[in-house]
Design a protein around this motif. Structure first.
Motif, PDB file in Angstrom:
ATOM      1  N   ALA A  68       0.826  -1.210   0.000  1.00 25.35           N
ATOM      2  CA  ALA A  68       0.000   0.000   0.000  1.00 25.35           C
ATOM      3  C   ALA A  68       0.862   1.262   0.000  1.00 25.35           C
ATOM      4  CB  ALA A  68      -0.933  -0.004   1.207  1.00 25.35           C
ATOM      5  N   PHE A  69       2.022   1.194   0.633  1.00 26.41           N
ATOM      6  CA  PHE A  69       2.931   2.332   0.678  1.00 26.41           C
ATOM      7  C   PHE A  69       3.381   2.747  -0.725  1.00 26.41           C
ATOM      8  CE2 PHE A  69       7.390   3.816   0.957  1.00 26.41           C
ATOM      9  CZ  PHE A  69       7.179   4.982   1.667  1.00 26.41           C
ATOM     10  N   PHE A  70       3.493   1.786  -1.634  1.00 31.09           N
ATOM     11  CA  PHE A  70       3.966   2.084  -2.981  1.00 31.09           C
ATOM     12  C   PHE A  70       2.896   2.757  -3.842  1.00 31.09           C
ATOM     13  CE2 PHE A  70       6.667  -1.577  -1.710  1.00 31.09           C
ATOM     14  CZ  PHE A  70       7.856  -0.873  -1.646  1.00 31.09           C
ATOM     15  N   PHE A  71       1.641   2.730  -3.395  1.00 30.55           N
ATOM     16  CA  PHE A  71       0.572   3.379  -4.150  1.00 30.55           C
ATOM     17  C   PHE A  71       0.404   4.855  -3.798  1.00 30.55           C
ATOM     18  CE2 PHE A  71      -0.729  -1.064  -4.690  1.00 30.55           C
ATOM     19  CZ  PHE A  71      -0.879  -1.074  -6.063  1.00 30.55           C
ATOM     20  N   ILE A  72       1.060   5.324  -2.754  1.00 37.94           N
ATOM     21  CA  ILE A  72       0.931   6.725  -2.352  1.00 37.94           C
ATOM     22  C   ILE A  72       1.390   7.667  -3.462  1.00 37.94           C
ATOM     23  CG2 ILE A  72       1.757   8.469  -0.722  1.00 37.94           C
ATOM     24  CD1 ILE A  72       1.684   6.260   1.419  1.00 37.94           C
ATOM     25  N   PRO A  73       2.546   7.465  -4.099  1.00 34.36           N
ATOM     26  CA  PRO A  73       2.932   8.374  -5.186  1.00 34.36           C
ATOM     27  C   PRO A  73       1.943   8.363  -6.347  1.00 34.36           C
ATOM     28  CG  PRO A  73       4.818   7.073  -4.491  1.00 34.36           C
ATOM     29  CD  PRO A  73       3.619   6.505  -3.804  1.00 34.36           C
ATOM     30  N   ILE A  74       1.362   7.204  -6.634  1.00 29.83           N
ATOM     31  CA  ILE A  74       0.387   7.118  -7.720  1.00 29.83           C
ATOM     32  C   ILE A  74      -0.847   7.929  -7.369  1.00 29.83           C
ATOM     33  CG2 ILE A  74      -1.100   5.543  -9.004  1.00 29.83           C
ATOM     34  CD1 ILE A  74       1.085   3.396  -8.541  1.00 29.83           C
ATOM     35  N   ALA A  75      -1.328   7.771  -6.149  1.00 31.77           N
ATOM     36  CA  ALA A  75      -2.515   8.507  -5.714  1.00 31.77           C
ATOM     37  C   ALA A  75      -2.243  10.004  -5.696  1.00 31.77           C
ATOM     38  CB  ALA A  75      -2.957   8.023  -4.337  1.00 31.77           C
ATOM     39  N   ALA A  76      -1.057  10.393  -5.261  1.00 30.25           N
ATOM     40  CA  ALA A  76      -0.716  11.814  -5.257  1.00 30.25           C
ATOM     41  C   ALA A  76      -0.616  12.341  -6.687  1.00 30.25           C
ATOM     42  CB  ALA A  76       0.601  12.032  -4.521  1.00 30.25           C
ATOM     43  N   GLY A  77      -0.149  11.531  -7.597  1.00 35.10           N
ATOM     44  CA  GLY A  77      -0.057  11.944  -8.998  1.00 35.10           C
ATOM     45  C   GLY A  77      -1.414  12.135  -9.650  1.00 35.10           C
ATOM     46  N   LEU A  78      -2.424  11.433  -9.160  1.00 34.61           N
ATOM     47  CA  LEU A  78      -3.770  11.590  -9.716  1.00 34.61           C
ATOM     48  C   LEU A  78      -4.323  12.997  -9.487  1.00 34.61           C
ATOM     49  CD1 LEU A  78      -5.505   8.212  -8.855  1.00 34.61           C
ATOM     50  CD2 LEU A  78      -4.881   9.056 -11.095  1.00 34.61           C
ATOM     51  N   ILE A  79      -3.840  13.656  -8.470  1.00 33.74           N
ATOM     52  CA  ILE A  79      -4.318  15.006  -8.167  1.00 33.74           C
ATOM     53  C   ILE A  79      -4.052  15.942  -9.343  1.00 33.74           C
ATOM     54  CG2 ILE A  79      -3.950  16.995  -6.648  1.00 33.74           C
ATOM     55  CD1 ILE A  79      -3.407  14.963  -4.410  1.00 33.74           C
ATOM     56  N   THR A  80      -2.967  15.728 -10.049  1.00 32.64           N
ATOM     57  CA  THR A  80      -2.637  16.600 -11.182  1.00 32.64           C
ATOM     58  C   THR A  80      -3.574  16.397 -12.364  1.00 32.64           C
ATOM     59  OG1 THR A  80      -1.034  15.028 -12.060  1.00 32.64           O
ATOM     60  CG2 THR A  80      -0.211  16.687 -10.518  1.00 32.64           C
ATOM     61  N   TYR A  81      -4.343  15.299 -12.351  1.00 27.58           N
ATOM     62  CA  TYR A  81      -5.279  15.015 -13.434  1.00 27.58           C
ATOM     63  C   TYR A  81      -6.724  15.278 -13.029  1.00 27.58           C
ATOM     64  CZ  TYR A  81      -1.334  12.761 -15.692  1.00 27.58           C
ATOM     65  OH  TYR A  81      -0.122  12.507 -16.267  1.00 27.58           O
ATOM     66  N   GLY A  82      -6.926  16.232 -12.148  1.00 22.07           N
ATOM     67  CA  GLY A  82      -8.265  16.549 -11.665  1.00 22.07           C
ATOM     68  C   GLY A  82      -9.235  16.925 -12.771  1.00 22.07           C
ATOM     69  N   ASP A  83      -8.797  17.729 -13.730  1.00 19.36           N
ATOM     70  CA  ASP A  83      -9.678  18.134 -14.835  1.00 19.36           C
ATOM     71  C   ASP A  83     -10.093  16.939 -15.688  1.00 19.36           C
ATOM     72  OD1 ASP A  83      -9.436  20.750 -14.005  1.00 19.36           O
ATOM     73  OD2 ASP A  83      -7.806  21.219 -15.405  1.00 19.36           O
ATOM     74  N   LEU A  84      -9.157  16.063 -15.964  1.00 19.30           N
ATOM     75  CA  LEU A  84      -9.462  14.872 -16.752  1.00 19.30           C
ATOM     76  C   LEU A  84     -10.445  13.969 -16.021  1.00 19.30           C
ATOM     77  CD1 LEU A  84      -8.879  13.021 -19.222  1.00 19.30           C
ATOM     78  CD2 LEU A  84      -7.064  12.002 -17.843  1.00 19.30           C
ATOM     79  N   ILE A  85     -10.220  13.778 -14.732  1.00 29.23           N
ATOM     80  CA  ILE A  85     -11.116  12.930 -13.949  1.00 29.23           C
ATOM     81  C   ILE A  85     -12.504  13.558 -13.868  1.00 29.23           C
ATOM     82  CG2 ILE A  85     -11.531  11.995 -11.633  1.00 29.23           C
ATOM     83  CD1 ILE A  85      -8.463  11.649 -11.426  1.00 29.23           C
ATOM     84  N   GLN A  86     -12.542  14.874 -13.744  1.00 26.22           N
ATOM     85  CA  GLN A  86     -13.839  15.548 -13.664  1.00 26.22           C
ATOM     86  C   GLN A  86     -14.608  15.433 -14.977  1.00 26.22           C
ATOM     87  OE1 GLN A  86     -13.560  19.681 -12.660  1.00 26.22           O
ATOM     88  NE2 GLN A  86     -15.599  19.714 -11.758  1.00 26.22           N
ATOM     89  N   SER A  87     -13.923  15.561 -16.095  1.00 24.15           N
ATOM     90  CA  SER A  87     -14.623  15.525 -17.384  1.00 24.15           C
ATOM     91  C   SER A  87     -14.898  14.098 -17.869  1.00 24.15           C
ATOM     92  CB  SER A  87     -13.819  16.284 -18.446  1.00 24.15           C
ATOM     93  OG  SER A  87     -12.583  15.642 -18.681  1.00 24.15           O
ATOM     94  N   ASP A  88     -13.968  13.183 -17.656  1.00 23.44           N
ATOM     95  CA  ASP A  88     -14.111  11.817 -18.176  1.00 23.44           C
ATOM     96  C   ASP A  88     -14.134  10.762 -17.081  1.00 23.44           C
ATOM     97  OD1 ASP A  88     -14.060  12.752 -20.821  1.00 23.44           O
ATOM     98  OD2 ASP A  88     -11.869  12.762 -20.841  1.00 23.44           O
ATOM     99  N   GLY A  89     -14.444  11.155 -15.859  1.00 22.53           N
ATOM    100  CA  GLY A  89     -14.405  10.230 -14.726  1.00 22.53           C
ATOM    101  C   GLY A  89     -15.360   9.065 -14.866  1.00 22.53           C
ATOM    102  N   ALA A  90     -16.575   9.327 -15.353  1.00 19.39           N
ATOM    103  CA  ALA A  90     -17.562   8.247 -15.496  1.00 19.39           C
ATOM    104  C   ALA A  90     -17.086   7.213 -16.511  1.00 19.39           C
ATOM    105  CB  ALA A  90     -18.911   8.821 -15.910  1.00 19.39           C
ATOM    106  N   ALA A  91     -16.544   7.681 -17.625  1.00 18.86           N
ATOM    107  CA  ALA A  91     -16.040   6.749 -18.638  1.00 18.86           C
ATOM    108  C   ALA A  91     -14.851   5.954 -18.093  1.00 18.86           C
ATOM    109  CB  ALA A  91     -15.637   7.504 -19.899  1.00 18.86           C
ATOM    110  N   LEU A  92     -13.962   6.616 -17.350  1.00 17.86           N
ATOM    111  CA  LEU A  92     -12.824   5.913 -16.762  1.00 17.86           C
ATOM    112  C   LEU A  92     -13.281   4.846 -15.768  1.00 17.86           C
ATOM    113  CD1 LEU A  92     -10.404   8.911 -16.144  1.00 17.86           C
ATOM    114  CD2 LEU A  92     -10.063   7.045 -17.741  1.00 17.86           C
ATOM    115  N   MET A  93     -14.269   5.187 -14.947  1.00 13.53           N
ATOM    116  CA  MET A  93     -14.778   4.225 -13.971  1.00 13.53           C
ATOM    117  C   MET A  93     -15.440   3.038 -14.672  1.00 13.53           C
ATOM    118  SD  MET A  93     -13.774   5.148 -11.095  1.00 13.53           S
ATOM    119  CE  MET A  93     -14.712   4.112  -9.999  1.00 13.53           C
TER     120      MET A  93
END
Length: 122
Positions: A68-93
């Motif tokens: 789980a410790f190794f996923f922290i950088p990945i989760a922190a990196g997702l913050i930079t893709y906030g616009d993408l997640i907001q616009s295409d989040g449903a399709a990604l899910m």
């Protein structure tokens, strides 16, 4: 002291395997992540008996324990893709959920087929 040296050797072996697979993937231009390639190589080495399980057991257990410790950088990196997640989040899910279900179905089907084959041989 001997256990610590063996543990460090195991971590070094697993790291060398990963970096070797990273080199192999970049050199051969394989479209598969180096971590997956490394796991396939390790599976091959273990199944052939060229690498005994005891040679990597405590190092692999340590890495799994702290996975789980190794996923922290990945989760922190997702913050930079906030616009993408907001616009295409449903399709990604939908893609993530669909691929997860597909992976589970394929795995369960393969496991059932292999178990059935094993019972028929016995």
């Amino acid at each position: 002291m001997k256990k610590a040296a063996a543990f460090l050797f195991q971590l070094a072996f697993l790291s060398a395997l990963y970096y070797g697979s990273e080199f192999l993937v970049s050199w051969l231009h394989i479209p598969i992540p180096a971590s997956v390639t490394g796991m396939v190589i390790l599976l091959f080495l273990l199944s052939k008996g060229w690498v005994p399980v005891q040679m990597i057991q405590s190092g692999a257990a340590f890495l799994n324990k702290h996975l789980a410790f190794f996923f922290i950088p990945i989760a922190a990196g997702l913050i930079t893709y906030g616009d993408l997640i907001q616009s295409d989040g449903a399709a990604l899910m939908a893609v993530i959920a669909g691929s997860s279900v597909m992976g589970l179905l394929i795995t369960s089907g393969l496991s059932s087929a292999l178990a059935k084959r094993s019972r028929e041989k016995a």
